[in-house]
Design a protein around this motif. Structure first.
Motif, PDB file in Angstrom:
ATOM      1  N   LEU A 292     132.618  10.066 -85.782  1.00 12.19           N
ATOM      2  CA  LEU A 292     133.624  10.237 -84.733  1.00 12.19           C
ATOM      3  C   LEU A 292     133.361  11.548 -84.002  1.00 12.19           C
ATOM      4  CD1 LEU A 292     136.296   9.330 -83.361  1.00 12.19           C
ATOM      5  CD2 LEU A 292     137.503  10.693 -85.095  1.00 12.19           C
ATOM      6  N   PRO A 293     132.669  11.498 -82.845  1.00  9.42           N
ATOM      7  CA  PRO A 293     132.443  12.727 -82.072  1.00  9.42           C
ATOM      8  C   PRO A 293     133.763  13.337 -81.623  1.00  9.42           C
ATOM      9  CG  PRO A 293     130.988  10.964 -81.331  1.00  9.42           C
ATOM     10  CD  PRO A 293     132.006  10.332 -82.233  1.00  9.42           C
ATOM     11  N   ILE A 294     133.870  14.638 -81.712  1.00 10.80           N
ATOM     12  CA  ILE A 294     135.098  15.330 -81.326  1.00 10.80           C
ATOM     13  C   ILE A 294     134.991  15.668 -79.843  1.00 10.80           C
ATOM     14  CG2 ILE A 294     136.620  17.269 -81.795  1.00 10.80           C
ATOM     15  CD1 ILE A 294     135.377  17.417 -84.582  1.00 10.80           C
ATOM     16  N   VAL A 295     135.458  14.740 -79.002  1.00 14.45           N
ATOM     17  CA  VAL A 295     135.401  14.889 -77.553  1.00 14.45           C
ATOM     18  C   VAL A 295     136.823  14.785 -77.021  1.00 14.45           C
ATOM     19  CG1 VAL A 295     134.446  13.990 -75.406  1.00 14.45           C
ATOM     20  CG2 VAL A 295     133.120  13.815 -77.527  1.00 14.45           C
ATOM     21  N   ALA A 296     137.277  15.781 -76.301  1.00 18.06           N
ATOM     22  CA  ALA A 296     138.652  15.829 -75.818  1.00 18.06           C
ATOM     23  C   ALA A 296     138.956  14.647 -74.905  1.00 18.06           C
ATOM     24  CB  ALA A 296     138.892  17.141 -75.065  1.00 18.06           C
ATOM     25  N   GLY A 297     140.005  13.907 -75.249  1.00 13.35           N
ATOM     26  CA  GLY A 297     140.503  12.843 -74.386  1.00 13.35           C
ATOM     27  C   GLY A 297     139.795  11.512 -74.506  1.00 13.35           C
ATOM     28  N   SER A 298     138.614  11.465 -75.154  1.00 12.14           N
ATOM     29  CA  SER A 298     137.894  10.186 -75.206  1.00 12.14           C
ATOM     30  C   SER A 298     137.198   9.963 -76.546  1.00 12.14           C
ATOM     31  CB  SER A 298     136.855  10.114 -74.079  1.00 12.14           C
ATOM     32  OG  SER A 298     135.914  11.173 -74.218  1.00 12.14           O
ATOM     33  N   ALA A 299     137.741  10.528 -77.608  1.00 11.12           N
ATOM     34  CA  ALA A 299     137.104  10.397 -78.924  1.00 11.12           C
ATOM     35  C   ALA A 299     137.227   8.961 -79.433  1.00 11.12           C
ATOM     36  CB  ALA A 299     137.753  11.359 -79.911  1.00 11.12           C
ATOM     37  N   ARG A 300     136.114   8.397 -79.844  1.00 17.31           N
ATOM     38  CA  ARG A 300     136.116   7.071 -80.468  1.00 17.31           C
ATOM     39  C   ARG A 300     134.949   6.989 -81.449  1.00 17.31           C
ATOM     40  NH1 ARG A 300     132.532   3.514 -77.847  1.00 17.31           N
ATOM     41  NH2 ARG A 300     131.580   4.392 -75.960  1.00 17.31           N
ATOM     42  N   ILE A 301     135.133   6.208 -82.483  1.00 22.46           N
ATOM     43  CA  ILE A 301     134.119   6.123 -83.523  1.00 22.46           C
ATOM     44  C   ILE A 301     132.880   5.412 -82.984  1.00 22.46           C
ATOM     45  CG2 ILE A 301     134.772   3.898 -84.554  1.00 22.46           C
ATOM     46  CD1 ILE A 301     134.500   5.424 -87.301  1.00 22.46           C
ATOM     47  N   GLU A 302     131.711   5.862 -83.403  1.00 16.57           N
ATOM     48  CA  GLU A 302     130.453   5.298 -82.933  1.00 16.57           C
ATOM     49  C   GLU A 302     129.553   4.973 -84.122  1.00 16.57           C
ATOM     50  OE1 GLU A 302     128.422   7.522 -79.915  1.00 16.57           O
ATOM     51  OE2 GLU A 302     130.289   8.254 -79.021  1.00 16.57           O
ATOM     52  N   LYS A 303     128.758   3.939 -83.946  1.00 14.40           N
ATOM     53  CA  LYS A 303     127.806   3.546 -84.976  1.00 14.40           C
ATOM     54  C   LYS A 303     126.501   4.312 -84.796  1.00 14.40           C
ATOM     55  CE  LYS A 303     125.577  -0.483 -87.109  1.00 14.40           C
ATOM     56  NZ  LYS A 303     125.418  -1.958 -87.064  1.00 14.40           N
ATOM     57  N   MET A 304     125.968   4.820 -85.906  1.00 13.39           N
ATOM     58  CA  MET A 304     124.674   5.494 -85.874  1.00 13.39           C
ATOM     59  C   MET A 304     123.598   4.457 -86.152  1.00 13.39           C
ATOM     60  SD  MET A 304     125.342   9.152 -87.774  1.00 13.39           S
ATOM     61  CE  MET A 304     126.518   8.597 -88.983  1.00 13.39           C
TER      62      MET A 304
END
Length: 326
Positions: free
Chosen positions: A89-101
């Protein structure tokens, strides 16, 4: 962290992301889980799901997942092996969403063991064995950690004991040799052994000489079928090769006539052999195809696993022209 000289994953991830941003590279810390990351995509949102922090960097549209605590990782960016944590889960303000590696496919073995047996040319001489093992990708990273965490002497002793179980009386001829090509992420080890003529003749070893593949079959899970309702996890992607080359033979030898291949939707095992008048060679390959075995397929999977184990060891009568392969 800089002032104190140490820090944990949070500190290192933040420092790395900040440094990359300073260089003009988009980078953000990302939350993940060391052991349960592969299940994050199916879990309900909760902050307790995470126990580790890595970095998500983007260069020319290409995403790189970097674990700043993995200080022994090798390779340059284009061939960097991503952490095998599944999701983050990248810590990005306003648009954080879990991503597959996404995992990189394995197109060639990442561990290649080559054993060269030099049988004595004259009676009374010793058998010589040279083992060259090449690790690449994730296996090179793992081997690099082994070399740092354990002494070369301890590793050499473990290897010697391994060969003594197969060939009683085997002795070491030289210290374990290692080479680390960090840019290409390739670690190579070389072992040298000797088996005296007396030990070679003892218990008629030369008449029932084993060639054994160490391609990771023992690392494949062997679950109990009773009451099983969930799938079996096969672990991280694996592709291994084991080669045996026997020199100075008295006659030409052959392998088994029927194929020893085992091909399933989950794992593939192959054996290939070739021969010359005084030389015999066999190569075994093992590659996992899927990452899990459904519960309904466990029975066939266990049957194929047993077949792989049965065909990973061949025995030969190298003392005479007649041969026997198991």
């Amino acid at each position: 962290m800089i002032a104190s000289g140490f820090g944990d994953c949070k500190d290192k991830a933040l420092l790395l992301a900040s440094s990359l941003r300073r260089l003009g590279i988009q980078a953000d810390p990302a939350l993940t889980d060391l052991d349960g990351g592969l299940a994050l995509g199916e879990m309900l949102p909760t902050i307790r799901a995470f126990d580790h922090v890595i970095v998500r960097a983007t260069i020319k549209g290409q995403v790189y997942w970097i674990d700043a605590t993995n200080y022994l990782q090798g390779s340059r960016a284009e061939n960097l092996v991503p952490p095998d944590y599944g999701f983050a889960l990248p810590i990005v303000a306003g648009s954080a969403r879990i991503e597959k590696m996404e995992r990189k496919g394995l197109f060639e073995p990442t561990t290649f063991v080559s054993e060269a047996f030099d049988f004595p040319k004259l009676k009374g001489e010793a058998l010589k064995l040279t083992v060259r093992t090449t690790y690449s990708g994730a296996d090179a990273d793992s081997m690099r950690y082994r070399l740092v965490s354990s002494s070369a002497t301890k590793l050499a002793d473990d290897y010697l004991q391994y060969y003594n179980r197969q060939y009683p009386g085997m002795t070491s001829l030289a210290p374990l040799s290692t080479n680390d090509d960090r840019d290409r992420n390739i670690v190579t080890t070389v072992e040298s052994y000797e088996l005296s003529a007396g030990d070679l003749d003892a218990d008629d070893l030369i008449k029932n000489f084993p060639l054994k593949a160490d391609v990771g079959i023992s690392n494949l899970p062997e679950p109990d079928m009773v009451g099983r309702t969930g799938p079996v996890w096969l672990g991280s992607p694996m592709f291994k090769r084991h080669q045996c080359i026997v020199h100075n033979l008295k006659a030409e030898f052959v392998g088994p006539e029927k194929s020893n291949d085992v091909i399933t939707p989950f794992v593939a095992f192959k054996a290939r052999w070739s021969s010359a008048p005084t030389e015999f060679q066999v190569d075994w390959f093992l590659k996992t195809i899927g990452d899990r075995v459904p519960a309904k397929e466990i029975g066939p999977y266990l049957k194929s696993r047993r077949k792989m184990a049965d065909n990973a060891s061949w025995s030969y009568n190298f003392g005479y022209a007649e041969t026997e392969a198991n």
